[in-house]
Design a protein around this motif. Structure first.
Motif, PDB file in Angstrom:
ATOM      1  N   PHE A 179       0.818  -1.207   0.000  1.00 22.64           N
ATOM      2  CA  PHE A 179       0.000   0.000   0.000  1.00 22.64           C
ATOM      3  C   PHE A 179       0.856   1.263   0.000  1.00 22.64           C
ATOM      4  O   PHE A 179       0.566   2.227  -0.712  1.00 22.64           O
ATOM      5  CB  PHE A 179      -0.934   0.018   1.210  1.00 22.64           C
ATOM      6  N   SER A 180       1.904   1.292   0.796  1.00 25.18           N
ATOM      7  CA  SER A 180       2.725   2.489   0.927  1.00 25.18           C
ATOM      8  C   SER A 180       3.305   2.904  -0.420  1.00 25.18           C
ATOM      9  O   SER A 180       3.228   4.083  -0.814  1.00 25.18           O
ATOM     10  CB  SER A 180       3.852   2.262   1.933  1.00 25.18           C
ATOM     11  N   TYR A 181       3.884   1.948  -1.150  1.00 24.26           N
ATOM     12  CA  TYR A 181       4.468   2.263  -2.459  1.00 24.26           C
ATOM     13  C   TYR A 181       3.380   2.739  -3.430  1.00 24.26           C
ATOM     14  O   TYR A 181       3.561   3.727  -4.152  1.00 24.26           O
ATOM     15  CB  TYR A 181       5.170   1.033  -3.023  1.00 24.26           C
ATOM     16  N   THR A 182       2.257   2.053  -3.419  1.00 22.96           N
ATOM     17  CA  THR A 182       1.153   2.392  -4.312  1.00 22.96           C
ATOM     18  C   THR A 182       0.632   3.795  -4.034  1.00 22.96           C
ATOM     19  O   THR A 182       0.416   4.597  -4.955  1.00 22.96           O
ATOM     20  CB  THR A 182       0.015   1.365  -4.151  1.00 22.96           C
ATOM     21  N   TYR A 183       0.424   4.101  -2.763  1.00 26.55           N
ATOM     22  CA  TYR A 183      -0.118   5.401  -2.371  1.00 26.55           C
ATOM     23  C   TYR A 183       0.800   6.539  -2.814  1.00 26.55           C
ATOM     24  O   TYR A 183       0.352   7.519  -3.431  1.00 26.55           O
ATOM     25  CB  TYR A 183      -0.318   5.436  -0.854  1.00 26.55           C
ATOM     26  N   HIS A 184       2.073   6.424  -2.520  1.00 26.71           N
ATOM     27  CA  HIS A 184       2.996   7.504  -2.853  1.00 26.71           C
ATOM     28  C   HIS A 184       3.199   7.645  -4.364  1.00 26.71           C
ATOM     29  O   HIS A 184       3.406   8.752  -4.869  1.00 26.71           O
ATOM     30  CB  HIS A 184       4.333   7.284  -2.137  1.00 26.71           C
ATOM     31  N   TYR A 185       3.132   6.542  -5.089  1.00 21.13           N
ATOM     32  CA  TYR A 185       3.238   6.584  -6.553  1.00 21.13           C
ATOM     33  C   TYR A 185       2.084   7.410  -7.127  1.00 21.13           C
ATOM     34  O   TYR A 185       2.286   8.303  -7.958  1.00 21.13           O
ATOM     35  CB  TYR A 185       3.194   5.163  -7.096  1.00 21.13           C
ATOM     36  N   ILE A 186       0.865   7.119  -6.683  1.00 26.29           N
ATOM     37  CA  ILE A 186      -0.316   7.796  -7.220  1.00 26.29           C
ATOM     38  C   ILE A 186      -0.383   9.251  -6.765  1.00 26.29           C
ATOM     39  O   ILE A 186      -0.708  10.150  -7.549  1.00 26.29           O
ATOM     40  CB  ILE A 186      -1.592   7.034  -6.797  1.00 26.29           C
ATOM     41  N   CYS A 237       7.713   5.703 -18.424  1.00 29.38           N
ATOM     42  CA  CYS A 237       7.009   5.819 -17.141  1.00 29.38           C
ATOM     43  C   CYS A 237       7.900   6.455 -16.083  1.00 29.38           C
ATOM     44  O   CYS A 237       9.079   6.092 -15.938  1.00 29.38           O
ATOM     45  CB  CYS A 237       6.538   4.438 -16.682  1.00 29.38           C
ATOM     46  N   ARG A 238       7.313   7.388 -15.340  1.00 29.60           N
ATOM     47  CA  ARG A 238       8.037   8.104 -14.292  1.00 29.60           C
ATOM     48  C   ARG A 238       7.150   8.241 -13.066  1.00 29.60           C
ATOM     49  O   ARG A 238       5.926   8.294 -13.165  1.00 29.60           O
ATOM     50  CB  ARG A 238       8.474   9.498 -14.778  1.00 29.60           C
ATOM     51  N   SER A 239       7.789   8.315 -11.919  1.00 29.15           N
ATOM     52  CA  SER A 239       7.093   8.552 -10.654  1.00 29.15           C
ATOM     53  C   SER A 239       7.951   9.475  -9.807  1.00 29.15           C
ATOM     54  O   SER A 239       9.144   9.220  -9.618  1.00 29.15           O
ATOM     55  CB  SER A 239       6.843   7.227  -9.916  1.00 29.15           C
ATOM     56  N   ASN A 240       7.316  10.544  -9.320  1.00 29.64           N
ATOM     57  CA  ASN A 240       8.030  11.509  -8.484  1.00 29.64           C
ATOM     58  C   ASN A 240       9.274  12.059  -9.185  1.00 29.64           C
ATOM     59  O   ASN A 240      10.313  12.274  -8.564  1.00 29.64           O
ATOM     60  CB  ASN A 240       8.412  10.870  -7.142  1.00 29.64           C
ATOM     61  N   GLY A 241       9.153  12.229 -10.503  1.00 34.16           N
ATOM     62  CA  GLY A 241      10.239  12.817 -11.266  1.00 34.16           C
ATOM     63  C   GLY A 241      11.347  11.869 -11.663  1.00 34.16           C
ATOM     64  O   GLY A 241      12.335  12.288 -12.280  1.00 34.16           O
ATOM     65  N   ARG A 242      11.193  10.586 -11.358  1.00 33.51           N
ATOM     66  CA  ARG A 242      12.251   9.621 -11.677  1.00 33.51           C
ATOM     67  C   ARG A 242      11.694   8.470 -12.510  1.00 33.51           C
ATOM     68  O   ARG A 242      10.512   8.131 -12.387  1.00 33.51           O
ATOM     69  CB  ARG A 242      12.871   9.069 -10.384  1.00 33.51           C
ATOM     70  N   PRO A 243      12.534   7.833 -13.343  1.00 26.11           N
ATOM     71  CA  PRO A 243      12.086   6.650 -14.085  1.00 26.11           C
ATOM     72  C   PRO A 243      11.551   5.579 -13.138  1.00 26.11           C
ATOM     73  O   PRO A 243      12.099   5.371 -12.046  1.00 26.11           O
ATOM     74  CB  PRO A 243      13.345   6.187 -14.802  1.00 26.11           C
ATOM     75  N   THR A 296       8.674   1.863 -12.767  1.00 23.28           N
ATOM     76  CA  THR A 296       7.845   0.847 -13.381  1.00 23.28           C
ATOM     77  C   THR A 296       6.536   1.475 -13.838  1.00 23.28           C
ATOM     78  O   THR A 296       6.098   2.491 -13.288  1.00 23.28           O
ATOM     79  CB  THR A 296       7.559  -0.293 -12.382  1.00 23.28           C
ATOM     80  N   CYS A 297       5.903   0.878 -14.834  1.00 17.95           N
ATOM     81  CA  CYS A 297       4.670   1.462 -15.374  1.00 17.95           C
ATOM     82  C   CYS A 297       3.423   1.041 -14.607  1.00 17.95           C
ATOM     83  O   CYS A 297       2.458   1.807 -14.532  1.00 17.95           O
ATOM     84  CB  CYS A 297       4.504   1.055 -16.835  1.00 17.95           C
ATOM     85  N   PHE A 298       3.427  -0.167 -14.047  1.00 14.56           N
ATOM     86  CA  PHE A 298       2.175  -0.736 -13.555  1.00 14.56           C
ATOM     87  C   PHE A 298       2.206  -1.018 -12.053  1.00 14.56           C
ATOM     88  O   PHE A 298       3.186  -1.552 -11.518  1.00 14.56           O
ATOM     89  CB  PHE A 298       1.858  -2.024 -14.315  1.00 14.56           C
ATOM     90  N   LEU A 299       1.092  -0.673 -11.400  1.00 14.94           N
ATOM     91  CA  LEU A 299       0.895  -0.969  -9.976  1.00 14.94           C
ATOM     92  C   LEU A 299      -0.060  -2.136  -9.769  1.00 14.94           C
ATOM     93  O   LEU A 299      -0.086  -2.728  -8.692  1.00 14.94           O
ATOM     94  CB  LEU A 299       0.325   0.257  -9.259  1.00 14.94           C
ATOM     95  N   PHE A 300      -0.843  -2.447 -10.823  1.00 14.25           N
ATOM     96  CA  PHE A 300      -1.855  -3.498 -10.735  1.00 14.25           C
ATOM     97  C   PHE A 300      -1.809  -4.334 -12.009  1.00 14.25           C
ATOM     98  O   PHE A 300      -1.221  -3.918 -13.014  1.00 14.25           O
ATOM     99  CB  PHE A 300      -3.262  -2.893 -10.568  1.00 14.25           C
ATOM    100  N   ALA A 301      -2.435  -5.503 -11.952  1.00 16.96           N
ATOM    101  CA  ALA A 301      -2.476  -6.370 -13.134  1.00 16.96           C
ATOM    102  C   ALA A 301      -3.763  -7.181 -13.128  1.00 16.96           C
ATOM    103  O   ALA A 301      -4.333  -7.460 -12.068  1.00 16.96           O
ATOM    104  CB  ALA A 301      -1.256  -7.299 -13.163  1.00 16.96           C
ATOM    105  N   ARG A 302      -4.215  -7.587 -14.292  1.00 16.52           N
ATOM    106  CA  ARG A 302      -5.393  -8.420 -14.474  1.00 16.52           C
ATOM    107  C   ARG A 302      -5.196  -9.248 -15.754  1.00 16.52           C
ATOM    108  O   ARG A 302      -4.274  -8.956 -16.515  1.00 16.52           O
ATOM    109  CB  ARG A 302      -6.673  -7.573 -14.560  1.00 16.52           C
ATOM    110  N   LYS A 303      -5.964 -10.295 -16.000  1.00 13.44           N
ATOM    111  CA  LYS A 303      -7.000 -10.880 -15.165  1.00 13.44           C
ATOM    112  C   LYS A 303      -6.429 -12.133 -14.522  1.00 13.44           C
ATOM    113  O   LYS A 303      -5.794 -12.942 -15.217  1.00 13.44           O
ATOM    114  CB  LYS A 303      -8.204 -11.240 -16.013  1.00 13.44           C
ATOM    115  N   PHE A 304      -6.695 -12.360 -13.252  1.00 14.17           N
ATOM    116  CA  PHE A 304      -6.152 -13.491 -12.521  1.00 14.17           C
ATOM    117  C   PHE A 304      -7.276 -14.314 -11.896  1.00 14.17           C
ATOM    118  O   PHE A 304      -8.239 -13.764 -11.366  1.00 14.17           O
ATOM    119  CB  PHE A 304      -5.208 -13.020 -11.408  1.00 14.17           C
TER     120      PHE A 304
END
Length: 363
Positions: free
Chosen positions: A162-169, A330-336, A338-346
């Motif tokens: 959750f922590s990584y996801t929250y700060h990324y978004i 893909c960038r987060s917080n000004g830095r290169p 990963t592109c994806f935080l979630f994935a489907r279909k499982f």
């Protein structure tokens, strides 16, 4: 006689002295009380007042699940939400009308009672999917502390804690909306013109993350959505059959065009990051497995659920859009990043294997 007069004078003098002492004592007490009163007023008005206690609610992400009935992967999301102790999320679920999330239909306390009560029957390939999303947004917008609005399907999984996801978004002020120009003939219906000119026509994934401003734009839209209800629908004969003459039938999938076209129509494309945060694998037409062909995304089964699969998805750092000859790094917080935080279909079995092999770690 003279002695008696002298005694009376002495007694009278003593009473005068006593009276004077009493007056002095009373005057002293009065002055003390008056001084105390004035000192209290000076202290009260001279000192700054203590500010009222204000509880600041941290910005939250609203997780908006679109489900048929129950959430088969609630256990993986339960582990995900357990990593957050500060209440920086809220949950809303759109299921079929009348379905309840309770101790019988979910084992996760996070989802119990979180279904919206004004849900509708959703049919794939119709505008009812868009209306379900708008219903979720209307409910989530009632909470002023919800700052981001994230759409997820019942087959989505988180790839990070959750922590990584929250700060990324939350590290950017933009929405995440996969959006590109759709040049394929047959998707845009000319009957939408002039309300929706072809120059505003866009395509992309429905799994978006919206800012509060863009969420309000979507629920208040009374221009683009009616046109989609009238002129955008799927013409497929079967879920597993390719359209033979789709281009002539304006084969339009509403949920793959609506948000993107709405944002373009409103002139807000400068306020979005033009990619999705949810990975989906499409178009394995060469596969011998008929279930993996056609217009629907691949479903990852037990045999697919390996650490290598997850690492491959996590390793994607750019997306290429052929119709625009555009590569989105893909960038987060000004830095290169990963592109994806979630994935489907499982499937449920696949996710259980991923957890058991520590392919995804959420704590």
């Amino acid at each position: 006689m003279k002695r008696r007069n002298i005694l009376q004078q002495q007694r009278s003098g003593r009473w005068r002295i006593k009276a004077l002492v009493v007056v002095l004592l009373l005057t002293s007490c009065f002055l003390l009380i008056l001084n105390h009163y004035h000192f209290s007023r000076i202290f009260t008005f001279g000192a700054p007042e203590a500010p009222p206690l204000v509880v600041v609610q941290k910005p939250k992400i609203a997780f908006l699940f679109i489900a048929r009935n129950r959430l088969p992967l609630d256990f993986v999301w339960d582990a995900f939400f357990q990593g957050e102790k500060e209440g920086k999320f809220s949950i809303f679920v759109h299921s079929r009308p009348g379905f309840l999330l309770n101790e019988v239909t979910t084992r996760s306390a996070y989802f119990s009672g979180r279904q919206v009560n004004n849900s509708i029957q959703v049919e794939w390939g119709e505008a009812s999917m868009i209306e379900a999303e708008r219903i979720l947004l209307r409910n989530a917008l009632k909470d002023s502390s919800n700052h981001r609005f994230l759409f997820l399907s019942d087959s989505c999984i988180p790839l990070y804690n959750f922590s990584y996801t929250y700060h990324y978004i939350m590290s950017t002020s933009t929405s995440f909306i996969d959006s590109f120009a759709d040049t394929k003939q047959g998707r845009y219906n000319p009957k939408m013109n002039p309300v929706i000119p072809v120059s505003d026509w866009r395509k992309g994934s429905q799994w978006v993350v919206l800012t509060r401003k863009h969420a309000e734009v979507m629920v208040n839209d009374d221009t683009v959505f009616p046109e989609f209800e009238r002129h955008c629908r799927v013409r497929l004969l079967s879920q597993h059959r390719e359209p033979t003459d789709g281009s002539k039938e304006h084969n339009c999938i509403p949920d793959e065009h609506y948000v993107q076209t709405l944002i373009a129509h409103k002139g807000l494309e400068g306020e979005i990051t033009r990619r999705t945060l949810t990975h989906t694998l499409w178009d394995l037409s060469s596969s011998k497995d008929r279930e993996r062909r056609g217009w629907h995304p691949v479903t990852y089964k037990l045999s697919d659920a390996t650490p290598t699969l997850i690492q491959t998805i996590k390793g994607i750092d750019n997306v290429y859009y052929e119709t625009e000859y555009r590569r989105e790094w893909c960038r987060s917080n000004g830095r290169p990043s990963t592109c994806f935080l979630f994935a489907r279909k499982f499937t449920r079995a696949a996710v259980m294997r991923l957890l058991n092999t520590s392919a995804i770690v959420l704590n």
